[in-house]
Design an enzyme around this catalytic site. Structure first.
Site, PDB file in Angstrom:
ATOM      1  NE  ARG A 101      42.240  26.827  38.816  1.00  0.00           N
ATOM      2  CZ  ARG A 101      41.655  26.872  40.060  1.00  0.00           C
ATOM      3  NH1 ARG A 101      41.349  28.096  40.499  1.00  0.00           N
ATOM      4  NH2 ARG A 101      41.140  25.768  40.588  1.00  0.00           N
ATOM      5  CG  ASP A 102      43.253  27.295  43.649  1.00  0.00           C
ATOM      6  OD1 ASP A 102      43.624  28.128  44.248  1.00  0.00           O
ATOM      7  OD2 ASP A 102      42.314  26.327  43.940  1.00  0.00           O
ATOM      8  CG  HIS A 119      39.918  22.206  44.261  1.00  0.00           C
ATOM      9  ND1 HIS A 119      40.703  22.338  43.348  1.00  0.00           N
ATOM     10  CD2 HIS A 119      39.976  23.080  45.242  1.00  0.00           C
ATOM     11  CE1 HIS A 119      41.349  23.726  43.626  1.00  0.00           C
ATOM     12  NE2 HIS A 119      40.647  24.255  44.631  1.00  0.00           N
ATOM     13  CG  HIS A 167      41.739  25.629  49.035  1.00  0.00           C
ATOM     14  ND1 HIS A 167      42.631  26.807  48.563  1.00  0.00           N
ATOM     15  CD2 HIS A 167      41.172  25.376  48.042  1.00  0.00           C
ATOM     16  CE1 HIS A 167      42.122  26.888  47.442  1.00  0.00           C
ATOM     17  NE2 HIS A 167      41.471  26.287  46.980  1.00  0.00           N
ATOM     18  CB  CYS A 183      38.726  31.563  45.557  1.00  0.00           C
ATOM     19  SG  CYS A 183      37.539  32.686  44.493  1.00  0.00           S
ATOM     20  CG  ASN A 236      45.008  24.664  45.967  1.00  0.00           C
ATOM     21  OD1 ASN A 236      45.094  25.678  45.542  1.00  0.00           O
ATOM     22  ND2 ASN A 236      44.061  23.959  45.609  1.00  0.00           N
TER      23      ASN A 236
HETATM   24  N1  COA Z   1      37.956  35.379  28.966  1.00  0.00           N
HETATM   25  C1  COA Z   1      38.309  36.491  28.547  1.00  0.00           C
HETATM   26  N2  COA Z   1      37.439  37.618  28.228  1.00  0.00           N
HETATM   27  C2  COA Z   1      36.205  37.403  28.841  1.00  0.00           C
HETATM   28  C3  COA Z   1      35.875  35.989  29.400  1.00  0.00           C
HETATM   29  C4  COA Z   1      36.851  35.027  29.273  1.00  0.00           C
HETATM   30  N3  COA Z   1      36.608  33.828  29.930  1.00  0.00           N
HETATM   31  N4  COA Z   1      34.599  36.181  29.639  1.00  0.00           N
HETATM   32  C5  COA Z   1      34.149  37.414  29.423  1.00  0.00           C
HETATM   33  N5  COA Z   1      35.444  37.971  28.780  1.00  0.00           N
HETATM   34  C6  COA Z   1      35.170  39.721  28.148  1.00  0.00           C
HETATM   35  C7  COA Z   1      33.990  39.912  27.485  1.00  0.00           C
HETATM   36  O1  COA Z   1      34.414  39.648  26.043  1.00  0.00           O
HETATM   37  C8  COA Z   1      33.740  41.369  27.873  1.00  0.00           C
HETATM   38  O2  COA Z   1      34.896  41.933  26.959  1.00  0.00           O
HETATM   39  P1  COA Z   1      34.471  43.442  26.448  1.00  0.00           P
HETATM   40  O3  COA Z   1      34.423  44.477  27.633  1.00  0.00           O
HETATM   41  O4  COA Z   1      35.902  43.916  25.791  1.00  0.00           O
HETATM   42  O5  COA Z   1      33.537  43.384  25.511  1.00  0.00           O
HETATM   43  C9  COA Z   1      34.255  41.503  29.274  1.00  0.00           C
HETATM   44  O6  COA Z   1      35.334  40.350  29.426  1.00  0.00           O
HETATM   45  C10 COA Z   1      32.932  41.285  29.921  1.00  0.00           C
HETATM   46  O7  COA Z   1      32.436  40.251  29.764  1.00  0.00           O
HETATM   47  P2  COA Z   1      30.941  39.658  30.585  1.00  0.00           P
HETATM   48  O8  COA Z   1      30.479  38.498  29.863  1.00  0.00           O
HETATM   49  O9  COA Z   1      30.285  40.985  31.001  1.00  0.00           O
HETATM   50  O10 COA Z   1      31.781  39.405  32.002  1.00  0.00           O
HETATM   51  P3  COA Z   1      31.478  39.730  33.333  1.00  0.00           P
HETATM   52  O11 COA Z   1      32.163  41.053  33.643  1.00  0.00           O
HETATM   53  O12 COA Z   1      30.018  39.493  33.738  1.00  0.00           O
HETATM   54  O13 COA Z   1      32.360  38.604  34.179  1.00  0.00           O
HETATM   55  C11 COA Z   1      33.171  36.336  34.240  1.00  0.00           C
HETATM   56  C12 COA Z   1      32.009  37.289  34.274  1.00  0.00           C
HETATM   57  C13 COA Z   1      32.624  34.824  34.478  1.00  0.00           C
HETATM   58  C14 COA Z   1      33.728  36.532  33.017  1.00  0.00           C
HETATM   59  C15 COA Z   1      34.137  36.756  35.292  1.00  0.00           C
HETATM   60  O14 COA Z   1      33.166  37.117  36.568  1.00  0.00           O
HETATM   61  C16 COA Z   1      35.157  35.913  35.831  1.00  0.00           C
HETATM   62  O15 COA Z   1      36.065  35.680  35.182  1.00  0.00           O
HETATM   63  N6  COA Z   1      35.146  35.040  36.971  1.00  0.00           N
HETATM   64  C17 COA Z   1      36.075  34.032  37.261  1.00  0.00           C
HETATM   65  C18 COA Z   1      36.809  34.290  38.625  1.00  0.00           C
HETATM   66  C19 COA Z   1      37.866  33.456  38.855  1.00  0.00           C
HETATM   67  O16 COA Z   1      38.607  33.000  38.278  1.00  0.00           O
HETATM   68  N7  COA Z   1      37.562  32.853  40.313  1.00  0.00           N
HETATM   69  C20 COA Z   1      38.603  31.960  40.809  1.00  0.00           C
HETATM   70  C21 COA Z   1      38.361  30.645  40.209  1.00  0.00           C
HETATM   71  S1  COA Z   1      37.104  29.939  41.292  1.00  0.00           S
HETATM   72 ZN    ZN Z   2      40.505  26.282  44.972  1.00  0.00          ZN
END
Ligand code: COA
Ligand code: ZN
Length: 311
Positions: free
Chosen positions: A14-15, A209, A211, A242, A251
């Site tokens: 993952r990370d 956790h 880094h 990230c 990490n």
């Molecule tokens: N898995 C798959 N698709 C997802 C999802 C998820 N967890 N969450 C939202 N979506 C989809 C929605 O269904 C929507 O799809 P559509 O456009 O086809 O309808 C689209 O993504 C946008 O959804 P929304 O709720 O508006 O999300 P957002 O654009 O505001 O993004 C997060 C919010 C939380 C989903 C996004 O910022 C994110 O994934 N962040 C994590 C970042 C990360 O992994 N960082 C590293 C680890 S710390």
């Molecule tokens: Zn991390």
């Protein structure tokens, strides 16, 4: 007298893969899990349920999760940033789901596009989803990212970290993970914050956790052990970072973390030589990535008396 134990959780699939330039195949991700489990690692964060448009590396999240659950021999976990991610992870049958929010408001906005209070509220919905789901109860981890400082915001109030950990515990988290997303943590700060968190959420288990961005990763592990922490995330070869935190890097190395914990008198049950062999394979799978690792470079000392319990 039997030794105290500590757990090292592999988060490489993952990370470790969030910022690498190539997409690793589903087969290699599962091979990573298989080899880590064979080395004695009991829990692996196998993927992240995020929109594939955001992190294409995890477009195969469902396949990896299903493969990991079917494989058995270890507890498979996934990271989720919202309810939709939790729905996908629980539907895949994962026994552990880790939810992430940041104590830094600026990083929370950059990472998951809402305030940390909104994210906390979202955790309540995930607990409700978990409680209503049939079958074995999914273990929910509550992760506090950027807990020791933030490359966007700078200082992060310690009381906010402790408050979020306490709220997670009240809301139904089974475990708390305190994360130094950007490698800002230092040992005295770690000892202070982790002592307070362990006390705040007692009797819940607390993991750290770290880094190694600024070379203090393992020093911080020692400080956290002193504060009572007995579970640590780490990534083979020190991969990781990230993509939504400027300046983030790898990490702490799984191999070196196991070595340190054993040297601190804590039994991990992990075979370090087997991890070093896995690291060599990961390096082949990810050409061009810079893997770290002191033990992989120098080998175990002749004086190392591994009491690794696995066979
Ligand atoms: N898995 C798959 N698709 C997802 C999802 C998820 N967890 N969450 C939202 N979506 C989809 C929605 O269904 C929507 O799809 P559509 O456009 O086809 O309808 C689209 O993504 C946008 O959804 P929304 O709720 O508006 O999300 P957002 O654009 O505001 O993004 C997060 C919010 C939380 C989903 C996004 O910022 C994110 O994934 N962040 C994590 C970042 C990360 O992994 N960082 C590293 C680890 S710390
Ligand atoms: Zn991390």
């Amino acid at each position: 007298m039997s030794r105290q134990t500590a757990r090292v959780r592999e988060v490489g699939p993952r990370d470790g893969l969030q910022m690498v330039s190539s997409i690793l195949s589903t087969e290699h991700k599962l091979e990573w899990c298989r080899a880590a489990a064979k080395a004695g690692i009991e829990e692996i964060e196998v993927t992240s349920f995020v929109p594939p448009s955001l992190i294409p590396q995890f477009a195969d999240a469902r396949e990896v999760a299903l493969g990991a659950v079917a494989m058995g021999g270890f507890r498979a976990a996934a990271l989720v940033p919202n309810l939709k991610g939790a729905e996908r992870a629980i539907a895949a049958g994962l026994p552990v789901v880790n939810y992430v929010l940041s104590a830094s408001e600026a990083h929370n906005l950059a990472n998951v596009r809402r305030s940390s209070d909104e994210s906390l509220k979202g955790f309540g919905d995930i607990v409700a989803l978990r409680d209503a789901a049939p079958g074995a109860k999914t273990i929910l981890g509550g992760c506090v990212a950027t807990a020791f400082g933030c490359t966007i915001q700078g200082d992060v109030p310690e009381r906010r970290v402790i408050e979020i950990a306490g709220r997670y515990a009240e809301m139904g988290a089974d475990e708390i993970v305190i994360a130094d997303t950007v490698g800002y943590a230092a040992p005295l700060q770690v000892r202070r914050i982790m002592s307070a968190v362990v006390k705040e959420v007692f009797p819940l288990p607390v993991a750290c956790h770290f880094h190694d961005t600024r070379g203090l990763g393992l020093a911080n592990v020692t400080a956290a052990v002193e504060a009572g922490v007995r579970a640590f995330d780490a990534s083979i070869g020190g991969l990781g970072g990230c993509p939504f935190a400027p300046g983030a890097s790898g990490n702490i190395d799984t191999e070196d973390t196991v070595f340190l914990l054993e040297q601190l008198g804590l039994a991990t049950g992990v075979d370090i030589e087997a991890l070093v062999a896995l690291r060599a394979r990961v390096a082949e799978w990810l050409p061009g990535e810079n893997l770290g690792g002191a033990i992989a470079r120098a080998g175990l000392p002749k004086t190392f008396r591994s009491n690794a319990a696995h066979d």
